[in-house]
Design a protein around this motif. Structure first.
Motif, PDB file in Angstrom:
ATOM      1  N   LEU A   1       3.813  -7.263 -23.769  1.00 54.92           N
ATOM      2  CA  LEU A   1       2.777  -7.475 -22.749  1.00 54.92           C
ATOM      3  C   LEU A   1       3.372  -7.447 -21.349  1.00 54.92           C
ATOM      4  O   LEU A   1       2.825  -6.820 -20.433  1.00 54.92           O
ATOM      5  N   ARG A   2       4.496  -8.144 -21.176  1.00 56.67           N
ATOM      6  CA  ARG A   2       5.114  -8.198 -19.851  1.00 56.67           C
ATOM      7  C   ARG A   2       5.592  -6.827 -19.383  1.00 56.67           C
ATOM      8  O   ARG A   2       5.374  -6.429 -18.237  1.00 56.67           O
ATOM      9  N   GLU A   3       6.257  -6.107 -20.273  1.00 57.10           N
ATOM     10  CA  GLU A   3       6.860  -4.839 -19.871  1.00 57.10           C
ATOM     11  C   GLU A   3       5.825  -3.745 -19.638  1.00 57.10           C
ATOM     12  O   GLU A   3       5.983  -2.935 -18.719  1.00 57.10           O
ATOM     13  N   ASN A   4       4.787  -3.712 -20.448  1.00 57.22           N
ATOM     14  CA  ASN A   4       3.882  -2.572 -20.425  1.00 57.22           C
ATOM     15  C   ASN A   4       2.521  -2.828 -19.798  1.00 57.22           C
ATOM     16  O   ASN A   4       1.780  -1.879 -19.545  1.00 57.22           O
ATOM     17  N   LEU A   5       2.200  -4.102 -19.552  1.00 55.47           N
ATOM     18  CA  LEU A   5       0.889  -4.397 -18.979  1.00 55.47           C
ATOM     19  C   LEU A   5       1.001  -5.281 -17.745  1.00 55.47           C
ATOM     20  O   LEU A   5       0.502  -4.938 -16.669  1.00 55.47           O
ATOM     21  N   ILE A   6       1.676  -6.417 -17.885  1.00 52.69           N
ATOM     22  CA  ILE A   6       1.714  -7.391 -16.797  1.00 52.69           C
ATOM     23  C   ILE A   6       2.542  -6.891 -15.620  1.00 52.69           C
ATOM     24  O   ILE A   6       2.069  -6.902 -14.464  1.00 52.69           O
ATOM     25  N   GLU A   7       3.768  -6.438 -15.872  1.00 56.79           N
ATOM     26  CA  GLU A   7       4.630  -6.010 -14.765  1.00 56.79           C
ATOM     27  C   GLU A   7       4.088  -4.788 -14.030  1.00 56.79           C
ATOM     28  O   GLU A   7       4.127  -4.753 -12.787  1.00 56.79           O
ATOM     29  N   PRO A   8       3.583  -3.767 -14.721  1.00 64.93           N
ATOM     30  CA  PRO A   8       2.983  -2.655 -13.984  1.00 64.93           C
ATOM     31  C   PRO A   8       1.817  -3.090 -13.089  1.00 64.93           C
ATOM     32  O   PRO A   8       1.669  -2.597 -11.965  1.00 64.93           O
ATOM     33  N   GLU A   9       1.001  -4.035 -13.561  1.00 68.67           N
ATOM     34  CA  GLU A   9      -0.106  -4.517 -12.741  1.00 68.67           C
ATOM     35  C   GLU A   9       0.403  -5.341 -11.549  1.00 68.67           C
ATOM     36  O   GLU A   9      -0.156  -5.279 -10.454  1.00 68.67           O
ATOM     37  N   ARG A  10       1.478  -6.090 -11.759  1.00 69.34           N
ATOM     38  CA  ARG A  10       2.058  -6.845 -10.644  1.00 69.34           C
ATOM     39  C   ARG A  10       2.620  -5.900  -9.589  1.00 69.34           C
ATOM     40  O   ARG A  10       2.483  -6.150  -8.378  1.00 69.34           O
ATOM     41  N   LEU A  11       3.266  -4.836 -10.010  1.00 70.24           N
ATOM     42  CA  LEU A  11       3.780  -3.852  -9.063  1.00 70.24           C
ATOM     43  C   LEU A  11       2.635  -3.207  -8.280  1.00 70.24           C
ATOM     44  O   LEU A  11       2.739  -2.985  -7.066  1.00 70.24           O
ATOM     45  N   ALA A  12       1.548  -2.907  -8.981  1.00 67.37           N
ATOM     46  CA  ALA A  12       0.394  -2.325  -8.305  1.00 67.37           C
ATOM     47  C   ALA A  12      -0.207  -3.310  -7.312  1.00 67.37           C
ATOM     48  O   ALA A  12      -0.632  -2.928  -6.212  1.00 67.37           O
ATOM     49  N   PHE A  13      -0.256  -4.595  -7.680  1.00 69.19           N
ATOM     50  CA  PHE A  13      -0.777  -5.608  -6.758  1.00 69.19           C
ATOM     51  C   PHE A  13       0.128  -5.723  -5.535  1.00 69.19           C
ATOM     52  O   PHE A  13      -0.350  -5.907  -4.408  1.00 69.19           O
ATOM     53  N   ASP A  14       1.443  -5.610  -5.729  1.00 69.08           N
ATOM     54  CA  ASP A  14       2.377  -5.625  -4.593  1.00 69.08           C
ATOM     55  C   ASP A  14       2.053  -4.500  -3.622  1.00 69.08           C
ATOM     56  O   ASP A  14       2.156  -4.673  -2.398  1.00 69.08           O
ATOM     57  N   THR A  15       1.670  -3.343  -4.156  1.00 71.23           N
ATOM     58  CA  THR A  15       1.308  -2.212  -3.299  1.00 71.23           C
ATOM     59  C   THR A  15       0.052  -2.533  -2.485  1.00 71.23           C
ATOM     60  O   THR A  15      -0.032  -2.197  -1.296  1.00 71.23           O
ATOM     61  N   VAL A  16      -0.924  -3.181  -3.106  1.00 73.29           N
ATOM     62  CA  VAL A  16      -2.141  -3.596  -2.402  1.00 73.29           C
ATOM     63  C   VAL A  16      -1.782  -4.547  -1.255  1.00 73.29           C
ATOM     64  O   VAL A  16      -2.285  -4.422  -0.132  1.00 73.29           O
ATOM     65  N   VAL A  17      -0.879  -5.498  -1.534  1.00 68.62           N
ATOM     66  CA  VAL A  17      -0.444  -6.453  -0.504  1.00 68.62           C
ATOM     67  C   VAL A  17       0.304  -5.732   0.609  1.00 68.62           C
ATOM     68  O   VAL A  17       0.085  -6.007   1.808  1.00 68.62           O
ATOM     69  N   GLU A  18       1.182  -4.802   0.252  1.00 69.43           N
ATOM     70  CA  GLU A  18       1.953  -4.070   1.270  1.00 69.43           C
ATOM     71  C   GLU A  18       1.042  -3.271   2.190  1.00 69.43           C
ATOM     72  O   GLU A  18       1.294  -3.181   3.403  1.00 69.43           O
ATOM     73  N   ARG A  19      -0.007  -2.686   1.645  1.00 64.44           N
ATOM     74  CA  ARG A  19      -0.972  -1.967   2.491  1.00 64.44           C
ATOM     75  C   ARG A  19      -1.637  -2.927   3.466  1.00 64.44           C
ATOM     76  O   ARG A  19      -1.857  -2.595   4.634  1.00 64.44           O
ATOM     77  N   ALA A  20      -1.981  -4.118   2.975  1.00 63.19           N
ATOM     78  CA  ALA A  20      -2.632  -5.108   3.832  1.00 63.19           C
ATOM     79  C   ALA A  20      -1.688  -5.565   4.942  1.00 63.19           C
ATOM     80  O   ALA A  20      -2.114  -5.765   6.089  1.00 63.19           O
ATOM     81  N   VAL A  21      -0.417  -5.738   4.630  1.00 59.32           N
ATOM     82  CA  VAL A  21       0.575  -6.102   5.654  1.00 59.32           C
ATOM     83  C   VAL A  21       0.697  -4.986   6.679  1.00 59.32           C
ATOM     84  O   VAL A  21       0.725  -5.233   7.894  1.00 59.32           O
ATOM     85  N   ALA A  22       0.755  -3.738   6.209  1.00 62.06           N
ATOM     86  CA  ALA A  22       0.879  -2.596   7.119  1.00 62.06           C
ATOM     87  C   ALA A  22      -0.328  -2.467   8.042  1.00 62.06           C
ATOM     88  O   ALA A  22      -0.203  -2.046   9.195  1.00 62.06           O
ATOM     89  N   ARG A  23      -1.506  -2.866   7.555  1.00 62.49           N
ATOM     90  CA  ARG A  23      -2.720  -2.799   8.378  1.00 62.49           C
ATOM     91  C   ARG A  23      -2.841  -3.997   9.309  1.00 62.49           C
ATOM     92  O   ARG A  23      -3.747  -4.046  10.146  1.00 62.49           O
ATOM     93  N   GLY A  24      -1.953  -4.978   9.150  1.00 60.21           N
ATOM     94  CA  GLY A  24      -2.003  -6.167   9.986  1.00 60.21           C
ATOM     95  C   GLY A  24      -2.952  -7.234   9.486  1.00 60.21           C
ATOM     96  O   GLY A  24      -3.216  -8.215  10.185  1.00 60.21           O
TER      97      GLY A  24
END
Length: 199
Positions: A125-148
């Motif tokens: 679960l961690r390797e194939n479902l949870i971690e990929p979703e966490r990485l994707a959520f990090d991308t959402v956060v990074e976009r929000a930081v970049a937009r201020g």
């Protein structure tokens, strides 16, 4: 940063997409009906008129099959969300979660209990479902930081996934009610966004 899709290596298969989807739906149905421990590869084979040899040829074992079924029957993936605002992204996430919550509660409960006793399932679960979703959520956060919209380095950013998952679990535990859109969006606006926007 790699997306959630990039984290899951492609798996060669001789099954048609329609046949594969039929197998995944059967796995999820069995999880709802009998739970993880009682669900067997024999039961999946019987439900889908397959051979166990076919199942083991495609998936190493039950944990891998279950995780693949969860991944492919998810109604929404975080990597697919990009509304242009962080609040919009979180609200779209809430709509996706709420839409599946009532149907998936039994499955999530069964898997949560099974993970306490089955480290192989937890790792899958961690390797194939949870971690990929966490990485994707990090991308959402990074976009929000970049937009201020968010402050880089906010100490609350580390706990954003925990806040969201905690709200989902607490709804049933504390209120004895299923997660719905109204509850999640209010929680996001009242708790998650103020916390993440703090310096």
């Amino acid at each position: 940063m790699p997306t959630a899709e990039a984290q899951v290596p492609p798996r060669r298969t001789r099954l048609t997409p329609e046949r594969e989807q039929e197998l995944y739906v059967a796995v999820i149905d069995l999880l709802r009906e009998v739970g993880y421990e009682a669900m067997t590869m024999d039961a999946v084979a019987a439900r889908t008129h397959s051979s166990k040899a076919t199942l083991y040829r495609q998936w190493k074992g039950k944990p891998e099959l279950v995780v693949a079924a969860l991944r492919h029957t998810k109604p929404m993936r975080i990597a697919q969300i990009d509304t242009g605002t962080f609040r919009g992204d979180l609200h779209q996430f809430a709509r996706g979660i709420a839409g599946a919550a009532k149907k998936d509660t039994a499955v999530l409960r069964a898997l949560g209990q099974a993970c306490h006793h089955n480290k192989e399932l937890l790792l899958a679960l961690r390797e194939n479902l949870i971690e990929p979703e966490r990485l994707a959520f990090d991308t959402v956060v990074e976009r929000a930081v970049a937009r201020g919209e968010l402050v880089a380095g906010s100490p609350a950013l580390e706990f954003a996934p925990h806040m969201l998952l905690g709200a989902i679990a607490a709804r049933e535990l504390l209120d004895d009610q299923p997660v719905d859109v109204e509850y999640l969006t209010r929680y996001i606006d009242a708790v998650v966004l103020p916390a993440l926007r703090s310096a």
